[in-house]
Design an enzyme around this catalytic site. Sequence first.
Site, PDB file in Angstrom:
ATOM      1  N   ASP A  34       0.866  -1.184   0.000  1.00  0.00           N
ATOM      2  CA  ASP A  34       0.000   0.000   0.000  1.00  0.00           C
ATOM      3  C   ASP A  34       0.898   1.228   0.000  1.00  0.00           C
ATOM      4  O   ASP A  34       2.091   1.146   0.325  1.00  0.00           O
ATOM      5  CB  ASP A  34      -0.910  -0.006   1.237  1.00  0.00           C
ATOM      6  CG  ASP A  34      -2.003   1.054   1.167  1.00  0.00           C
ATOM      7  OD1 ASP A  34      -2.333   1.486   0.032  1.00  0.00           O
ATOM      8  OD2 ASP A  34      -2.518   1.449   2.221  1.00  0.00           O
ATOM      9  N   GLU A  36       0.933   5.602   0.937  1.00  0.00           N
ATOM     10  CA  GLU A  36       0.286   6.809   1.463  1.00  0.00           C
ATOM     11  C   GLU A  36       0.961   8.001   0.793  1.00  0.00           C
ATOM     12  O   GLU A  36       2.191   8.048   0.679  1.00  0.00           O
ATOM     13  CB  GLU A  36       0.424   6.898   2.982  1.00  0.00           C
ATOM     14  CG  GLU A  36      -0.088   5.693   3.748  1.00  0.00           C
ATOM     15  CD  GLU A  36      -1.575   5.427   3.565  1.00  0.00           C
ATOM     16  OE1 GLU A  36      -2.293   6.338   3.088  1.00  0.00           O
ATOM     17  OE2 GLU A  36      -2.016   4.322   3.903  1.00  0.00           O
ATOM     18  N   ASP A  91      -1.957   3.881  -6.436  1.00  0.00           N
ATOM     19  CA  ASP A  91      -0.741   3.233  -5.943  1.00  0.00           C
ATOM     20  C   ASP A  91       0.220   2.937  -7.094  1.00  0.00           C
ATOM     21  O   ASP A  91       1.439   3.063  -6.940  1.00  0.00           O
ATOM     22  CB  ASP A  91      -1.088   1.927  -5.225  1.00  0.00           C
ATOM     23  CG  ASP A  91      -1.916   2.153  -3.979  1.00  0.00           C
ATOM     24  OD1 ASP A  91      -1.516   2.985  -3.151  1.00  0.00           O
ATOM     25  OD2 ASP A  91      -2.966   1.509  -3.834  1.00  0.00           O
ATOM     26  N   TYR A 157      -2.542   2.956  11.596  1.00  0.00           N
ATOM     27  CA  TYR A 157      -3.428   2.914  10.426  1.00  0.00           C
ATOM     28  C   TYR A 157      -2.692   2.330   9.222  1.00  0.00           C
ATOM     29  O   TYR A 157      -3.202   1.455   8.515  1.00  0.00           O
ATOM     30  CB  TYR A 157      -3.921   4.323  10.120  1.00  0.00           C
ATOM     31  CG  TYR A 157      -4.656   4.479   8.806  1.00  0.00           C
ATOM     32  CD1 TYR A 157      -6.029   4.282   8.720  1.00  0.00           C
ATOM     33  CD2 TYR A 157      -3.967   4.832   7.639  1.00  0.00           C
ATOM     34  CE1 TYR A 157      -6.710   4.430   7.519  1.00  0.00           C
ATOM     35  CE2 TYR A 157      -4.626   4.980   6.430  1.00  0.00           C
ATOM     36  CZ  TYR A 157      -5.998   4.780   6.378  1.00  0.00           C
ATOM     37  OH  TYR A 157      -6.647   4.921   5.173  1.00  0.00           O
ATOM     38  N   ASP A 161      -3.410  -1.511   7.317  1.00  0.00           N
ATOM     39  CA  ASP A 161      -3.809  -1.681   5.922  1.00  0.00           C
ATOM     40  C   ASP A 161      -3.134  -2.898   5.287  1.00  0.00           C
ATOM     41  O   ASP A 161      -3.794  -3.735   4.677  1.00  0.00           O
ATOM     42  CB  ASP A 161      -3.466  -0.416   5.120  1.00  0.00           C
ATOM     43  CG  ASP A 161      -4.586   0.610   5.163  1.00  0.00           C
ATOM     44  OD1 ASP A 161      -5.595   0.348   5.836  1.00  0.00           O
ATOM     45  OD2 ASP A 161      -4.452   1.671   4.533  1.00  0.00           O
TER      46      ASP A 161
END
Length: 393
Positions: A34, A36, A91, A157, A161
């Site tokens: 993932d 961010e 992504d 968080y 994920d």
Amino acid sequence: MTRLKIPQPQWVTTDTQLEDVCRLWCREAYIAVDTEFVRTTTFYPEAGLLQVADSQGSYLIDPLTITDWQPLIEVLQHPLVVKVFHACAEDLEVCRRLTGVVPSPLADTQIGGAMAGLGASMGFQRLVKEVLNINLPKEETRSNWLMRPLREEQISYAVADVHYLYRLYPKLVSQLKKLGRQAWLAEDCERLLSMSEKSEKAQLYFRRVKLAWKLRPQELLLLQHLVLWREQQARERNVPRNKVVDDNSLWNIARFKARNRDQLIKAGMRPQAVREDGKVLLDIVSQVQGMDKSLWPKQLDKPLSPQAGQWLKLLKETVTSKAELLNIPPDLLARKKALEALIRSGYPNGPFKLPESLSGWRKAEIGDYLMMILQDQTRVISLRKQSNDESTV
């Protein structure tokens, strides 16, 4: 409800650490990934964090301190390691921006969830709740991931994920195997990567502008040049396209061939934008009007005629019925854009050609049947015309 048990992550902040963990990941069957990022005021996503989970734990890669991405490139391109994402479009862009490559092979759990009958465009939290019976927090979705140090809530968080994405994937694959749809996921993810690699040429971006079909060929040429100029400026300035000039203003400039600054403002441009870019835009308008007709694009397809619209309605109803039988979202089976392309390929007399988006498993499930329906419609038209001809004799 299962309680959250999120392990402490391993931070990867140096090139040596990245090389070490990438060596481990190359031995995994799959890893969960993932990203961010922040993209509120920029054209390009600014990576703030990369998260990875494998069979041993979770890892947080700091893109603000890594300088050599070659080890990760090898992982992303390793043919035996599946890279698992959820709703991966942005992504992929972050990966390409950082490393110059996109991950392959790829598995997207949002697509897989829809194929397993769990719902359309499911967010990650909902899918985890559905498959793992776990409630994940959503509070950090809009965090500033470029700040340092990150808060504990952000870290939890981010780790959650990929920690749960890693556990979600095999359960989803098991459901797809039972349904005989594992190959569907592989095909759609391969198509997604192919589309990402091909990416539409900037010269064709003008077709995306709403109501571009209403413009005449010379106006379309002007819109094309305006959109190309905006694309270049948005990338150079690293700002969203509409921060340069919005679509509606460009359409108005092209349609009415703005000749002065007042007309640029009338077209919808902000006064500051006119002060900064007005002269360049007016020069583009003037130059394009002097270009030869041989450069004019063809007029874009108009909306379907009322009769073709009825055909589209029939195809959409057919897709909806089939999707209900398969327990998948209708848009996953066939999007409206694909149905319109199918109709346009041969309307009104045929022959018709399936668009690429209705190939593969979709051809077997719905594409061939849609072709039969359209062939029946052309026969009806032919018989009706023959009957009308005979009645006039």
